[in-house]
Design a protein around this motif. Sequence first.
Motif, PDB file in Angstrom:
ATOM      1  N   GLN A   1      22.348   8.087 -10.488  1.00  0.00           N
ATOM      2  CA  GLN A   1      23.093   9.083 -11.250  1.00  0.00           C
ATOM      3  C   GLN A   1      23.693  10.174 -10.364  1.00  0.00           C
ATOM      4  OE1 GLN A   1      20.972  10.471 -14.772  1.00  0.00           O
ATOM      5  NE2 GLN A   1      19.548   8.770 -14.511  1.00  0.00           N
ATOM      6  N   LEU A   2      23.439  10.107  -9.057  1.00  0.00           N
ATOM      7  CA  LEU A   2      23.901  11.137  -8.130  1.00  0.00           C
ATOM      8  C   LEU A   2      25.131  10.679  -7.355  1.00  0.00           C
ATOM      9  CD1 LEU A   2      20.442  12.223  -6.668  1.00  0.00           C
ATOM     10  CD2 LEU A   2      21.740  13.322  -8.489  1.00  0.00           C
ATOM     11  N   ASN A   3      25.959  11.634  -6.993  1.00  0.00           N
ATOM     12  CA  ASN A   3      27.148  11.331  -6.200  1.00  0.00           C
ATOM     13  C   ASN A   3      26.882  11.374  -4.703  1.00  0.00           C
ATOM     14  OD1 ASN A   3      28.796  11.067  -8.469  1.00  0.00           O
ATOM     15  ND2 ASN A   3      29.193  13.248  -8.536  1.00  0.00           N
ATOM     16  N   HIS A   4      25.883  12.129  -4.262  1.00  0.00           N
ATOM     17  CA  HIS A   4      25.654  12.353  -2.833  1.00  0.00           C
ATOM     18  C   HIS A   4      24.219  12.019  -2.449  1.00  0.00           C
ATOM     19  CE1 HIS A   4      29.574  14.182  -2.390  1.00  0.00           C
ATOM     20  NE2 HIS A   4      29.312  14.867  -3.482  1.00  0.00           N
ATOM     21  N   THR A   5      23.867  10.761  -2.543  1.00  0.00           N
ATOM     22  CA  THR A   5      22.494  10.354  -2.220  1.00  0.00           C
ATOM     23  C   THR A   5      22.198  10.461  -0.721  1.00  0.00           C
ATOM     24  OG1 THR A   5      23.192   8.045  -2.078  1.00  0.00           O
ATOM     25  CG2 THR A   5      22.297   8.803  -4.189  1.00  0.00           C
TER      26      THR A   5
END
Length: 79
Positions: free
Chosen positions: A71-75
């Motif tokens: 669900q994250l853009n910047h893992t």
Amino acid sequence: MNGKTPSDSLARGKQIKLKRGDLLVFSANMIHRGLYGNNRFAFDLIFCDDHPHFRSFINPNNHPNAAEKQQLNHTDLFL
């Protein structure tokens, strides 16, 4: 120092108002202070320089799990 307490306002500080669900990302290397109380609903993330000394404080159990990372853009922040 000089009769000041940690709760005193900062002379050149900037207060950033956050609402429930907001996320503020900043460098832990700068002078900062949270304003706590008053039903504060915040999730604090601390980012700092990638220095070997700091790595000893990293606990992978505090990182997002695989489902959360989807669900994250910047893992890459959690590598």
